[in-house]
Design a protein around this motif. Sequence first.
Motif, PDB file in Angstrom:
ATOM      1  N   SER A 278     -10.937   6.322 -17.253  1.00  0.00           N
ATOM      2  CA  SER A 278     -11.596   6.395 -15.944  1.00  0.00           C
ATOM      3  C   SER A 278     -11.249   5.187 -15.089  1.00  0.00           C
ATOM      4  O   SER A 278     -10.954   5.306 -13.899  1.00  0.00           O
ATOM      5  N   ILE A 279     -11.280   4.026 -15.712  1.00  0.00           N
ATOM      6  CA  ILE A 279     -11.000   2.790 -14.960  1.00  0.00           C
ATOM      7  C   ILE A 279      -9.542   2.751 -14.524  1.00  0.00           C
ATOM      8  O   ILE A 279      -9.220   2.444 -13.370  1.00  0.00           O
ATOM      9  N   ILE A 280      -8.635   3.082 -15.445  1.00  0.00           N
ATOM     10  CA  ILE A 280      -7.195   3.039 -15.139  1.00  0.00           C
ATOM     11  C   ILE A 280      -6.842   4.051 -14.048  1.00  0.00           C
ATOM     12  O   ILE A 280      -5.998   3.790 -13.182  1.00  0.00           O
ATOM     13  N   ALA A 281      -7.500   5.197 -14.060  1.00  0.00           N
ATOM     14  CA  ALA A 281      -7.172   6.246 -13.090  1.00  0.00           C
ATOM     15  C   ALA A 281      -7.641   5.912 -11.689  1.00  0.00           C
ATOM     16  O   ALA A 281      -7.004   6.309 -10.705  1.00  0.00           O
ATOM     17  N   ILE A 282      -8.727   5.170 -11.567  1.00  0.00           N
ATOM     18  CA  ILE A 282      -9.359   4.988 -10.255  1.00  0.00           C
ATOM     19  C   ILE A 282      -9.099   3.613  -9.634  1.00  0.00           C
ATOM     20  O   ILE A 282      -8.943   3.503  -8.410  1.00  0.00           O
ATOM     21  N   VAL A 283      -9.023   2.562 -10.441  1.00  0.00           N
ATOM     22  CA  VAL A 283      -8.894   1.206  -9.890  1.00  0.00           C
ATOM     23  C   VAL A 283      -7.701   1.043  -8.940  1.00  0.00           C
ATOM     24  O   VAL A 283      -7.827   0.400  -7.884  1.00  0.00           O
ATOM     25  N   PRO A 284      -6.502   1.603  -9.246  1.00  0.00           N
ATOM     26  CA  PRO A 284      -5.372   1.409  -8.317  1.00  0.00           C
ATOM     27  C   PRO A 284      -5.627   1.927  -6.901  1.00  0.00           C
ATOM     28  O   PRO A 284      -4.969   1.469  -5.957  1.00  0.00           O
ATOM     29  N   ILE A 285      -6.555   2.848  -6.742  1.00  0.00           N
ATOM     30  CA  ILE A 285      -6.852   3.368  -5.402  1.00  0.00           C
ATOM     31  C   ILE A 285      -7.370   2.255  -4.504  1.00  0.00           C
ATOM     32  O   ILE A 285      -7.226   2.303  -3.279  1.00  0.00           O
ATOM     33  N   PHE A 287      -6.218  -0.643  -3.962  1.00  0.00           N
ATOM     34  CA  PHE A 287      -5.163  -1.300  -3.194  1.00  0.00           C
ATOM     35  C   PHE A 287      -4.911  -0.568  -1.876  1.00  0.00           C
ATOM     36  O   PHE A 287      -4.582  -1.182  -0.860  1.00  0.00           O
ATOM     37  N   ALA A 288      -5.080   0.737  -1.889  1.00  0.00           N
ATOM     38  CA  ALA A 288      -4.909   1.512  -0.659  1.00  0.00           C
ATOM     39  C   ALA A 288      -6.124   1.358   0.251  1.00  0.00           C
ATOM     40  O   ALA A 288      -5.991   1.176   1.463  1.00  0.00           O
ATOM     41  N   HIS A 293      -9.252  -0.928   4.948  1.00  0.00           N
ATOM     42  CA  HIS A 293     -10.296  -1.851   5.397  1.00  0.00           C
ATOM     43  C   HIS A 293      -9.757  -2.806   6.447  1.00  0.00           C
ATOM     44  O   HIS A 293     -10.404  -3.035   7.481  1.00  0.00           O
ATOM     45  N   ILE A 294      -8.566  -3.340   6.197  1.00  0.00           N
ATOM     46  CA  ILE A 294      -7.969  -4.273   7.163  1.00  0.00           C
ATOM     47  C   ILE A 294      -7.724  -3.570   8.494  1.00  0.00           C
ATOM     48  O   ILE A 294      -7.992  -4.123   9.566  1.00  0.00           O
ATOM     49  N   GLY A 295      -7.246  -2.318   8.417  1.00  0.00           N
ATOM     50  CA  GLY A 295      -7.041  -1.555   9.649  1.00  0.00           C
ATOM     51  C   GLY A 295      -8.345  -1.324  10.393  1.00  0.00           C
ATOM     52  O   GLY A 295      -8.401  -1.432  11.622  1.00  0.00           O
ATOM     53  N   ASP A 296      -9.426  -1.028   9.646  1.00  0.00           N
ATOM     54  CA  ASP A 296     -10.726  -0.803  10.278  1.00  0.00           C
ATOM     55  C   ASP A 296     -11.259  -2.069  10.942  1.00  0.00           C
ATOM     56  O   ASP A 296     -11.811  -2.016  12.049  1.00  0.00           O
ATOM     57  N   ILE A 297     -11.120  -3.208  10.277  1.00  0.00           N
ATOM     58  CA  ILE A 297     -11.609  -4.467  10.849  1.00  0.00           C
ATOM     59  C   ILE A 297     -10.802  -4.819  12.098  1.00  0.00           C
ATOM     60  O   ILE A 297     -11.357  -5.315  13.093  1.00  0.00           O
ATOM     61  N   CYS A 298      -9.502  -4.541  12.067  1.00  0.00           N
ATOM     62  CA  CYS A 298      -8.685  -4.747  13.276  1.00  0.00           C
ATOM     63  C   CYS A 298      -9.166  -3.832  14.398  1.00  0.00           C
ATOM     64  O   CYS A 298      -9.225  -4.237  15.568  1.00  0.00           O
ATOM     65  N   ALA A 299      -9.509  -2.591  14.057  1.00  0.00           N
ATOM     66  CA  ALA A 299      -9.983  -1.641  15.068  1.00  0.00           C
ATOM     67  C   ALA A 299     -11.301  -2.104  15.675  1.00  0.00           C
ATOM     68  O   ALA A 299     -11.495  -2.052  16.898  1.00  0.00           O
ATOM     69  N   ILE A 300     -12.219  -2.576  14.838  1.00  0.00           N
ATOM     70  CA  ILE A 300     -13.508  -3.060  15.339  1.00  0.00           C
ATOM     71  C   ILE A 300     -13.309  -4.302  16.195  1.00  0.00           C
ATOM     72  O   ILE A 300     -13.950  -4.463  17.240  1.00  0.00           O
ATOM     73  N   SER A 447      -4.284   8.841  -0.985  1.00  0.00           N
ATOM     74  CA  SER A 447      -4.492   9.596   0.249  1.00  0.00           C
ATOM     75  C   SER A 447      -3.298   9.384   1.182  1.00  0.00           C
ATOM     76  O   SER A 447      -2.559   8.400   1.048  1.00  0.00           O
ATOM     77  N   PRO A 448      -3.090  10.279   2.151  1.00  0.00           N
ATOM     78  CA  PRO A 448      -1.996  10.097   3.113  1.00  0.00           C
ATOM     79  C   PRO A 448      -2.065   8.755   3.839  1.00  0.00           C
ATOM     80  O   PRO A 448      -1.034   8.108   4.046  1.00  0.00           O
ATOM     81  N   LEU A 449      -3.277   8.333   4.219  1.00  0.00           N
ATOM     82  CA  LEU A 449      -3.408   7.065   4.918  1.00  0.00           C
ATOM     83  C   LEU A 449      -3.048   5.895   4.015  1.00  0.00           C
ATOM     84  O   LEU A 449      -2.457   4.907   4.467  1.00  0.00           O
ATOM     85  N   ALA A 450      -3.374   6.003   2.728  1.00  0.00           N
ATOM     86  CA  ALA A 450      -3.009   4.950   1.788  1.00  0.00           C
ATOM     87  C   ALA A 450      -1.487   4.859   1.659  1.00  0.00           C
ATOM     88  O   ALA A 450      -0.910   3.766   1.663  1.00  0.00           O
ATOM     89  N   VAL A 451      -0.830   6.006   1.557  1.00  0.00           N
ATOM     90  CA  VAL A 451       0.643   6.031   1.473  1.00  0.00           C
ATOM     91  C   VAL A 451       1.237   5.424   2.737  1.00  0.00           C
ATOM     92  O   VAL A 451       2.181   4.620   2.680  1.00  0.00           O
ATOM     93  N   ALA A 452       0.700   5.796   3.896  1.00  0.00           N
ATOM     94  CA  ALA A 452       1.209   5.282   5.166  1.00  0.00           C
ATOM     95  C   ALA A 452       1.040   3.768   5.256  1.00  0.00           C
ATOM     96  O   ALA A 452       1.951   3.049   5.710  1.00  0.00           O
ATOM     97  N   SER A 453      -0.110   3.272   4.834  1.00  0.00           N
ATOM     98  CA  SER A 453      -0.380   1.832   4.897  1.00  0.00           C
ATOM     99  C   SER A 453       0.590   1.061   4.010  1.00  0.00           C
ATOM    100  O   SER A 453       1.180   0.057   4.431  1.00  0.00           O
ATOM    101  N   ILE A 454       0.762   1.536   2.785  1.00  0.00           N
ATOM    102  CA  ILE A 454       1.660   0.857   1.845  1.00  0.00           C
ATOM    103  C   ILE A 454       3.102   0.898   2.354  1.00  0.00           C
ATOM    104  O   ILE A 454       3.824  -0.107   2.316  1.00  0.00           O
ATOM    105  N   ALA A 455       3.528   2.066   2.851  1.00  0.00           N
ATOM    106  CA  ALA A 455       4.901   2.203   3.361  1.00  0.00           C
ATOM    107  C   ALA A 455       5.142   1.275   4.537  1.00  0.00           C
ATOM    108  O   ALA A 455       6.191   0.600   4.614  1.00  0.00           O
TER     109      ALA A 455
END
Length: 494
Positions: A278-285, A287-288, A293-300, A447-455
């Motif tokens: 459970s931990i291994i499957a979910i923790v990497p998310i 990073f996305a 979060h950084i994008g949201d804080i920039c937006a605010i 998620s698509p947004l996570a892929v976009a952010s990392i890319a």
Amino acid sequence: MDKNNGAIYDARKLGKPKMIILGVQHMFAMFGATILVPILTGLDISTTLLMAGLGTLLFHCITKFKVPAFLGSSFAFLGGYAAIKALSPDDPNSMLPYACLGVACAGLIYFILAAVIKAVGIEKVMRFFPPVVTGPIIIAIGLGLAPSAVSNCTTNWFLAVVALAVIVVFNIWGKGMAKIIPIILGLLISYGTGLVLYFISQANPDLIQNVPWLFSGGADANGVYQPIFDFTSLNTICDNISKGHIFGSEGLIGIPIHWDKTVFGGIDYSNGALIASSIIAIVPIAFATMMEHIGDICAISSTTGNNYIKDPGLHRTLVGDGLATTLASLFGGPANTTYGENTGVLALTRVYDPRVIRIAAYFAVAVSFFPIVSVIIGSIPSCIIGGISFVLYGMISAIGVRNVVENKVDFTKSRNLIVAAVILVCALGLSSNTVSFAIGSAEITLSPLAVASIAGIVLNAVFPGKDYKFDTEDVADAVNFEKEVKPKEKKEKK
């Protein structure tokens, strides 16, 4: 009262009654998406509302009560919940505490990035997040949410347009308080209109099938149109209360935390393999979601004209978000995240006082103890939510465009064009898909947004020709365009 073209930074001058109404407005904005996550995952709605309210208050404490952000349910971990539930096909909901444990650990990852920022300085970290990356991410946040707004509207376009029209009219031509509570007004007027149509259709049921665009709330799985409102749950609770059932999940007052659904009471800690999976499957998310979060804080920051990356600091907002996520998950709630819906409300009303957000948090906590209130709010037709979201989601994308323009991103350079293009195509092109890969026996879903952010972050770091140098003072100038940049331009003309 204002320091930036009519914006209100201290809502106390409006008076307590108006502040309360503004807080309720923010609660309505977050409610639909916040309860959708537990509906999709099987988590408890009352627990979700309680943890959203408490998580928001905790976030405000950690960020020195400066950032006007509301923390609602995160959609980024939906794939993680689904993956863990699939481990027990016969009783998938029994796996939810294990998934929550993984999400709780994911929240702790925020502390690592916060510590790095604190240790090496925000300037070195933010070199990886220039406006050419954060701007398109903000745009993608709004555009990524847009299909859900349209989908909700399609259940009854008439009521959706009523809600949208009321918001636009009051926001542009409204006077006084009406100008800063257009969402509440749009909700009330469209809800009232919907009730009139509902009672007409109840008197003549054939109207629901014959004139569905006006009298129905959408079709079911069999293509049969349903009434605009479904008061089944409300009727059940009212019947129970009338019979003297005061306490319970379907009574007047309910306890929003259920011990057997928490990490403490719902996990067999002797099953180390399942816990590790459970931990291994979910923790990497995480990073996305940190990139989101950084994008949201920039937006605010861009919305309010205050540089929250500098003060109270990105390390504090990350700790607040991560700790709220961990706390919520430990007690059986979904992960928390800064909400774009409420950023849209900020942009629309131009009331930027964090006190108003905290009022919404208090209401969320209170509502979690009263199932009937949650049911009444949940009875709002999806078409009305869609009409309201039509404006809010567009506002978020417009903020991203403004972020790019005000920071003077040079799109005559191919490297900037490619970075922005890849971010937008990944976020929008993958909108109906997810990207999955395996680490050992665990499958990681992004998620698509996570892929976009990392890319976007990777491409910007790899491509030569970087022309952006992060400086906290420069960011303050760029964010607060009205207050800082224009006076400088006027001085140059003289």
